[in-house]
Write a protein that holds these residues in place. Structure first.
Motif, PDB file in Angstrom:
ATOM      1  N   ASP A  44      75.925  15.129 -15.916  1.00  0.00           N
ATOM      2  CA  ASP A  44      74.566  15.630 -16.128  1.00  0.00           C
ATOM      3  C   ASP A  44      74.464  17.140 -16.023  1.00  0.00           C
ATOM      4  O   ASP A  44      73.376  17.694 -16.201  1.00  0.00           O
ATOM      5  N   HIS A  45      75.560  17.824 -15.699  1.00  0.00           N
ATOM      6  CA  HIS A  45      75.506  19.263 -15.478  1.00  0.00           C
ATOM      7  C   HIS A  45      76.669  19.952 -16.185  1.00  0.00           C
ATOM      8  O   HIS A  45      77.704  19.339 -16.437  1.00  0.00           O
ATOM      9  N   ASP A  46      76.482  21.218 -16.500  1.00  0.00           N
ATOM     10  CA  ASP A  46      77.562  21.979 -17.136  1.00  0.00           C
ATOM     11  C   ASP A  46      78.672  22.288 -16.138  1.00  0.00           C
ATOM     12  O   ASP A  46      79.849  22.284 -16.489  1.00  0.00           O
ATOM     13  N   ILE A  47      78.285  22.584 -14.890  1.00  0.00           N
ATOM     14  CA  ILE A  47      79.242  22.877 -13.828  1.00  0.00           C
ATOM     15  C   ILE A  47      78.774  22.190 -12.551  1.00  0.00           C
ATOM     16  O   ILE A  47      77.600  22.302 -12.188  1.00  0.00           O
ATOM     17  N   THR A  48      79.682  21.484 -11.895  1.00  0.00           N
ATOM     18  CA  THR A  48      79.392  20.885 -10.591  1.00  0.00           C
ATOM     19  C   THR A  48      80.391  21.423  -9.588  1.00  0.00           C
ATOM     20  O   THR A  48      81.601  21.267  -9.768  1.00  0.00           O
ATOM     21  N   LEU A  49      79.899  22.054  -8.542  1.00  0.00           N
ATOM     22  CA  LEU A  49      80.793  22.591  -7.518  1.00  0.00           C
ATOM     23  C   LEU A  49      81.145  21.503  -6.510  1.00  0.00           C
ATOM     24  O   LEU A  49      80.276  20.776  -6.027  1.00  0.00           O
ATOM     25  N   LEU A  50      82.432  21.399  -6.212  1.00  0.00           N
ATOM     26  CA  LEU A  50      82.938  20.423  -5.251  1.00  0.00           C
ATOM     27  C   LEU A  50      83.807  21.153  -4.236  1.00  0.00           C
ATOM     28  O   LEU A  50      84.565  22.052  -4.591  1.00  0.00           O
ATOM     29  N   ALA A  51      83.709  20.746  -2.984  1.00  0.00           N
ATOM     30  CA  ALA A  51      84.556  21.309  -1.943  1.00  0.00           C
ATOM     31  C   ALA A  51      85.444  20.211  -1.393  1.00  0.00           C
ATOM     32  O   ALA A  51      84.971  19.111  -1.098  1.00  0.00           O
ATOM     33  N   ALA A  52      86.731  20.492  -1.262  1.00  0.00           N
ATOM     34  CA  ALA A  52      87.678  19.494  -0.760  1.00  0.00           C
ATOM     35  C   ALA A  52      88.597  20.146   0.259  1.00  0.00           C
ATOM     36  O   ALA A  52      89.080  21.259   0.048  1.00  0.00           O
ATOM     37  N   ASP A  53      88.802  19.446   1.387  1.00  0.00           N
ATOM     38  CA  ASP A  53      89.756  19.964   2.369  1.00  0.00           C
ATOM     39  C   ASP A  53      90.990  19.085   2.451  1.00  0.00           C
ATOM     40  O   ASP A  53      91.799  19.219   3.352  1.00  0.00           O
ATOM     41  N   GLY A  54      91.129  18.182   1.467  1.00  0.00           N
ATOM     42  CA  GLY A  54      92.299  17.307   1.446  1.00  0.00           C
ATOM     43  C   GLY A  54      92.622  16.934   0.015  1.00  0.00           C
ATOM     44  O   GLY A  54      92.753  17.778  -0.861  1.00  0.00           O
TER      45      GLY A  54
END
Length: 315
Positions: free
Chosen positions: A137-147
């Motif tokens: 649904d979005h052009d860019i989706t920010l995701l944070a991952a520590d693993g």
């Protein structure tokens, strides 16, 4: 009936939460907006919206139709944008989705400088926390991952940075310098809390020991948190206020470290690594505005943590 216009009006009514707000945003009269949605429902032979004096909500048919409409309108906007790009400067709407912490510390500082470069691009930023974000649904989706990271997601690495222990100078002065991780036991610790009991340990690695990768030697320290919270910004605020020691990603708290309102505790030790990804709905026909914003984010991230920003693109 102009079906494409009716689709745009329907989408705007849902996004704005009402006909009057949509009419103002589209510079149309409320009567025209109401008629276009009604004509669309009549054309489809089904009700898309539940209407009441207090609220507006989607019917089950409306939910499915909206998802398809968004995809169609994105494709139309992209097609028009690519055609105009031959003779016109960059324009259009860029839709972004971000969790709160990244929205405040990574996205918000970029808005002014990006708009200065590309004044005809409009930004729509949705700030929300999703277990499974609606990337399509979005052009860019920010995701944070520590693993681990889902390799099936199409994404570009924006920032990869160490997570370190930080505290306000006033607290460091009260607590005294720490010579080793074992001394954390005498500190007021501000600890992340998952969906269960608060964790009671911190695992630390030497910064030059791959930040906890396989084979790295970790030191595990038992702590008694004075504050446990599942919201990182709450812990960071408490650290800034001198409550105690918190874990924070260097690339996201770089301004505080630079201005001296935070300082690292146990320099040379890390408690993990955070990687920020920009997930994309598709590799095909990426709008130029999306590519420009990705490049802008990577450049900005490099200034926050120049060693590790924008280092890889997951396949």
């Amino acid at each position: 009936m102009d079906r494409l216009q009716s689709m745009r009006v329907f989408e705007r009514v849902v996004d704005e939460g009402g006909f009057a707000a949509a009419a103002r945003g589209l510079d149309l009269s409320p009567a025209v907006v109401t008629r276009l949605v009604a004509d669309l429902e009549e054309h489809l032979g089904t009700r898309l919206l539940h209407r009441s004096t207090r609220r507006l909500s989607l019917t089950s048919a409306g939910e499915g139709y909206l998802a398809r409409v968004r995809a169609i309108l994105h494709e139309v906007d992209d097609a028009e944008g690519q055609a105009r790009a031959q003779t016109h400067e960059m324009s259009g709407v860029l839709r972004l989705l971000s969790p709160p912490g990244l929205a405040m510390r990574l996205l918000a500082p970029l808005v002014a400088s990006f708009r200065e470069k590309h004044p005809k691009v409009r930004l729509v930023i949705d700030v929300a926390t999703h277990e499974e974000p609606p990337i399509e649904d979005h052009d860019i989706t920010l995701l944070a991952a520590d693993g681990s990271f889902n390799a099936d997601i199409i994404a570009r690495t924006i920032l990869s940075t160490n997570i370190v222990l930080v505290a306000a100078p006033a607290y460091v002065q009260r607590c005294g310098p720490l010579a080793s991780p074992a001394e954390l036991g005498r500190c007021h610790c501000l600890h992340p809390r998952a969906s269960g009991a608060p964790l009671q340990t911190w695992r630390l690695w030497r910064a030059d020991d791959a930040s906890g990768s396989a084979g790295a030697s970790a030191v595990e320290v038992e702590v008694r948190p004075v504050l446990a919270c599942n919201q990182p910004d709450t812990l960071l605020r408490a650290a800034l206020d001198g409550v105690g020691v918190a874990a924070a990603a260097v690339g996201l708290v770089a301004p505080y470290l630079a201005e001296g309102t935070l300082q690292t505790v146990l320099p040379g030790w890390v408690v993990g690594r955070l990687t920020v990804y920009a997930a994309l709905p598709s590799r095909r026909f990426m709008p130029e505005r999306t590519r420009a914003f990705l490049d802008h984010m990577v450049e900005a991230a490099a200034r926050l943590d120049p060693v590790t920003a924008g280092i890889a693109v997951p396949r």
